[in-house]
Motif scaffolding. Structure first.
Motif, mmCIF file in Angstrom:
data_model
loop_
_atom_site.group_PDB
_atom_site.id
_atom_site.type_symbol
_atom_site.label_atom_id
_atom_site.label_comp_id
_atom_site.label_asym_id
_atom_site.label_seq_id
_atom_site.Cartn_x
_atom_site.Cartn_y
_atom_site.Cartn_z
ATOM 1 N N LEU A 90 11.391 -1.171 2.659
ATOM 2 C CA LEU A 90 10.158 -1.939 2.828
ATOM 3 C C LEU A 90 10.368 -3.417 2.522
ATOM 4 C CD1 LEU A 90 7.485 0.403 1.167
ATOM 5 C CD2 LEU A 90 7.755 -0.061 3.611
ATOM 6 N N GLN A 91 11.296 -3.720 1.620
ATOM 7 C CA GLN A 91 11.520 -5.108 1.225
ATOM 8 C C GLN A 91 12.040 -5.976 2.381
ATOM 9 O OE1 GLN A 91 10.621 -5.958 -2.199
ATOM 10 N NE2 GLN A 91 9.799 -3.921 -1.784
ATOM 11 N N HIS A 92 12.532 -5.334 3.443
ATOM 12 C CA HIS A 92 13.005 -6.086 4.603
ATOM 13 C C HIS A 92 11.860 -6.539 5.499
ATOM 14 C CE1 HIS A 92 17.276 -5.286 3.876
ATOM 15 N NE2 HIS A 92 16.942 -4.046 3.573
ATOM 16 N N LEU A 93 10.651 -6.075 5.241
ATOM 17 C CA LEU A 93 9.507 -6.419 6.081
ATOM 18 C C LEU A 93 8.788 -7.648 5.550
ATOM 19 C CD1 LEU A 93 7.917 -2.867 6.519
ATOM 20 C CD2 LEU A 93 9.491 -4.032 8.078
ATOM 21 N N PRO A 94 8.276 -8.515 6.437
ATOM 22 C CA PRO A 94 7.377 -9.575 5.975
ATOM 23 C C PRO A 94 6.190 -8.953 5.259
ATOM 24 C CG PRO A 94 8.007 -9.915 8.270
ATOM 25 C CD PRO A 94 8.494 -8.533 7.896
ATOM 26 N N PRO A 95 5.594 -9.672 4.302
ATOM 27 C CA PRO A 95 4.553 -9.064 3.461
ATOM 28 C C PRO A 95 3.404 -8.401 4.224
ATOM 29 C CG PRO A 95 5.280 -11.102 2.469
ATOM 30 C CD PRO A 95 5.981 -11.001 3.796
ATOM 31 N N LYS A 96 2.880 -9.043 5.264
ATOM 32 C CA LYS A 96 1.738 -8.437 5.965
ATOM 33 C C LYS A 96 2.164 -7.204 6.753
ATOM 34 C CE LYS A 96 -1.655 -12.135 6.152
ATOM 35 N NZ LYS A 96 -2.587 -12.920 6.994
ATOM 36 N N GLN A 97 3.355 -7.232 7.334
ATOM 37 C CA GLN A 97 3.850 -6.025 8.001
ATOM 38 C C GLN A 97 4.043 -4.902 6.996
ATOM 39 O OE1 GLN A 97 7.242 -6.403 10.584
ATOM 40 N NE2 GLN A 97 6.523 -8.347 11.456
ATOM 41 N N ARG A 98 4.488 -5.258 5.819
ATOM 42 C CA ARG A 98 4.675 -4.270 4.752
ATOM 43 C C ARG A 98 3.341 -3.602 4.427
ATOM 44 N NH1 ARG A 98 7.702 -6.776 -0.343
ATOM 45 N NH2 ARG A 98 8.683 -7.858 1.404
ATOM 46 N N ALA A 100 -2.340 6.643 5.601
ATOM 47 C CA ALA A 100 -3.041 7.218 6.752
ATOM 48 C C ALA A 100 -4.385 6.553 7.032
ATOM 49 C CB ALA A 100 -3.219 8.733 6.574
ATOM 50 N N TRP A 101 -4.457 5.246 6.831
ATOM 51 C CA TRP A 101 -5.654 4.510 7.210
ATOM 52 C C TRP A 101 -5.694 4.360 8.732
ATOM 53 C CZ3 TRP A 101 -8.114 0.219 3.898
ATOM 54 C CH2 TRP A 101 -8.160 0.609 2.549
ATOM 55 N N LYS A 102 -6.893 4.270 9.292
ATOM 56 C CA LYS A 102 -7.056 3.982 10.708
ATOM 57 C C LYS A 102 -6.743 2.514 10.976
ATOM 58 C CE LYS A 102 -10.767 7.414 11.191
ATOM 59 N NZ LYS A 102 -12.209 7.601 11.509
ATOM 60 N N ALA A 103 -6.316 2.234 12.207
ATOM 61 C CA ALA A 103 -6.004 0.846 12.560
ATOM 62 C C ALA A 103 -7.224 -0.057 12.372
ATOM 63 C CB ALA A 103 -5.510 0.777 14.000
ATOM 64 N N SER A 104 -8.409 0.462 12.677
ATOM 65 C CA SER A 104 -9.630 -0.332 12.521
ATOM 66 C C SER A 104 -9.902 -0.653 11.054
ATOM 67 C CB SER A 104 -10.821 0.406 13.126
ATOM 68 O OG SER A 104 -10.980 1.685 12.517
ATOM 69 N N GLU A 105 -9.588 0.295 10.163
ATOM 70 C CA GLU A 105 -9.785 0.056 8.726
ATOM 71 C C GLU A 105 -8.824 -0.995 8.211
ATOM 72 O OE1 GLU A 105 -11.260 4.509 7.299
ATOM 73 O OE2 GLU A 105 -9.114 4.117 7.546
ATOM 74 N N VAL A 106 -7.574 -0.942 8.664
ATOM 75 C CA VAL A 106 -6.589 -1.935 8.247
ATOM 76 C C VAL A 106 -6.958 -3.311 8.794
ATOM 77 C CG1 VAL A 106 -4.152 -2.594 8.304
ATOM 78 C CG2 VAL A 106 -4.788 -0.180 8.114
ATOM 79 N N ALA A 135 1.809 -5.365 14.557
ATOM 80 C CA ALA A 135 2.546 -5.487 13.289
ATOM 81 C C ALA A 135 3.208 -4.167 12.920
ATOM 82 C CB ALA A 135 1.600 -5.942 12.179
ATOM 83 N N LEU A 136 2.503 -3.060 13.156
ATOM 84 C CA LEU A 136 3.066 -1.748 12.840
ATOM 85 C C LEU A 136 4.280 -1.466 13.711
ATOM 86 C CD1 LEU A 136 2.947 0.930 11.332
ATOM 87 C CD2 LEU A 136 1.308 1.750 13.054
ATOM 88 N N GLN A 137 4.209 -1.815 14.989
ATOM 89 C CA GLN A 137 5.337 -1.602 15.898
ATOM 90 C C GLN A 137 6.551 -2.408 15.447
ATOM 91 O OE1 GLN A 137 4.431 -2.550 19.971
ATOM 92 N NE2 GLN A 137 6.260 -1.543 20.772
ATOM 93 N N ARG A 138 6.335 -3.657 15.059
ATOM 94 C CA ARG A 138 7.453 -4.493 14.595
ATOM 95 C C ARG A 138 8.022 -3.954 13.288
ATOM 96 N NH1 ARG A 138 3.766 -8.503 15.969
ATOM 97 N NH2 ARG A 138 3.496 -9.132 13.785
ATOM 98 N N ALA A 139 7.131 -3.491 12.413
ATOM 99 C CA ALA A 139 7.592 -2.948 11.133
ATOM 100 C C ALA A 139 8.445 -1.709 11.340
ATOM 101 C CB ALA A 139 6.399 -2.631 10.236
ATOM 102 N N ARG A 140 8.002 -0.828 12.233
ATOM 103 C CA ARG A 140 8.789 0.375 12.525
ATOM 104 C C ARG A 140 10.160 0.008 13.078
ATOM 105 N NH1 ARG A 140 3.955 3.615 15.649
ATOM 106 N NH2 ARG A 140 3.071 4.749 13.857
ATOM 107 N N ALA A 141 10.209 -1.004 13.960
ATOM 108 C CA ALA A 141 11.488 -1.422 14.538
ATOM 109 C C ALA A 141 12.430 -1.944 13.467
ATOM 110 C CB ALA A 141 11.251 -2.483 15.606
ATOM 111 N N THR A 142 11.888 -2.716 12.522
ATOM 112 C CA THR A 142 12.717 -3.246 11.437
ATOM 113 C C THR A 142 13.249 -2.116 10.563
ATOM 114 O OG1 THR A 142 11.465 -5.321 11.396
ATOM 115 C CG2 THR A 142 12.773 -4.791 9.442
ATOM 116 N N LEU A 143 12.402 -1.142 10.265
ATOM 117 C CA LEU A 143 12.858 -0.012 9.457
ATOM 118 C C LEU A 143 13.928 0.786 10.187
ATOM 119 C CD1 LEU A 143 9.778 1.513 7.606
ATOM 120 C CD2 LEU A 143 11.459 -0.124 6.786
ATOM 121 N N THR A 144 13.804 0.882 11.504
ATOM 122 C CA THR A 144 14.828 1.570 12.284
ATOM 123 C C THR A 144 16.165 0.852 12.167
ATOM 124 O OG1 THR A 144 13.207 2.421 13.864
ATOM 125 C CG2 THR A 144 15.493 2.333 14.596
#
Length: 333
Positions: free
Chosen positions: A141-149, A159-165, A179-188
């Protein structure tokens, strides 16, 4: 009791009821046990002082997460990124082993399970919570920018909904999904780190329990042959605050009988940290009877073998956090 006192007590109780889950959230965001607890305390103080502004348009829980997120984002503006020794360099060959400490704010820190894992009845939900506080996952997680984290933790872990986030972050659903898509790519990209986690069940199954019993017997007996048999051939040993880390059961055993020889005769006391088994390591007291704190060991288990021994040596910080005694009598051990 006056109505005002009763109301104040009720507010305190309601806020305090969210402490553990908020600490888990802030720990995943910050990678530091003590910074996470400071962030939660700041969150609860801000909430208490501004409770009259809480209009009930969202749940109290959502409002607290909004405050906690802002606190964490403020703390992360300095750009500090916590890491494990394995994230900073390659393994050190035993022949070149040297103990070079780095500053405290370099390191990802361990955290007692009881401070970050709220009680839940759903086994699947509990498993996700444990996986999401593993040292390897929090390091990834530390590799992600703070908001993506924040987005990834809220969406994937909580398990929050995208609308809630989106509402929490004052942004759009499209921005959250991006942001979630980019975060997943970074974790990959860091998949090796993110997936090198323990597979210990909760509670431990019989095989895992016996493996740990054999580990304790081998370590306390300083039986390197028995210990080597329990370690995966590519097992890792880390020792923050030192940047040194070792890979391979032969180098680990060699280190323990050379630079680490003072640990012979140690005692281990079971605890838990980061969703995995852990031990308080006490070594013989050089100045008298009994045993003194030396490390908190966080243990990774995979496929019936020990794959990681992560030894956190700053015991004046860790032992009080884990509620561990500062001395073991010889007869108690």
């Amino acid at each position: 009791m006056s109505d005002l006192t009763a109301t104040t007590t009720d507010i305190d109780s309601r806020l305090e009821g969210h402490r553990v889950e908020l600490t888990g959230y802030c720990y995943r965001m910050l990678g530091s046990a003590f910074e996470a607890e400071d962030a939660v305390q700041d969150t609860l103080v801000r909430a208490w002082r501004n409770i009259e502004k809480f209009e009930g348009r969202s749940s109290l829980r959502s409002w607290l997460y909004r405050i906690a997120t802002n606190v964490c984002l403020d703390m992360l503006t300095a750009g500090n990124k916590r890491a494990r020794p394995v994230d900073l360099s390659g393994p050190t060959p035993l022949a070149q082993a040297a103990l070079n400490p780095l500053p405290e704010n370099t390191w990802l820190e361990p955290m007692p399970d009881g401070r970050i894992l709220p009680s839940v009845e759903d086994p699947a939900e509990a498993a996700v919570a444990r996986e999401s506080v593993r040292l390897a996952f929090v390091a990834a997680l530390q590799h992600l920018p703070p908001k993506q984290r924040a987005v990834l933790i809220l969406r994937e872990v909580l398990a929050w909904k995208a609308s809630e986030v989106a509402e929490l972050l004052d942004t759009s659903v499209a921005s959250v999904n991006s942001a979630l898509q980019r975060a997943r790519a970074t974790l990959t990209d860091h998949q090796g780190d993110a997936t090198a986690t323990a597979d210990a069940a909760d509670p431990l199954d019989e095989e895992q329990r016996k493996l740990l019993e054999r580990y304790v017997a081998a370590f306390e007996g300083y039986d390197m042959k028995a210990l080597t048999a329990l370690l995966h051939e590519d097992a890792v040993m880390t020792m923050p605050p030192f940047d040194l880390w070792l890979q391979g059961h032969d180098d680990i055993a060699g280190f323990m009988t050379s630079i680490g020889a003072a640990c012979e005769g140690s005692r281990l006391v079971a605890t838990s940290a980061n969703g995995t088994p852990a031990f308080a390591h006490y070594k013989p007291n050089p100045d008298g009877p009994g045993f003194v704190p030396w490390a908190v060991q966080v243990i990774d288990i995979s496929d019936g073998a020990i794959t990681g021994m992560h030894c956190f040596l700053d015991t004046p910080r860790w032992f009080p956090l884990f509620g561990l005694p500062d001395h073991l009598d010889a007869d108690a051990a």
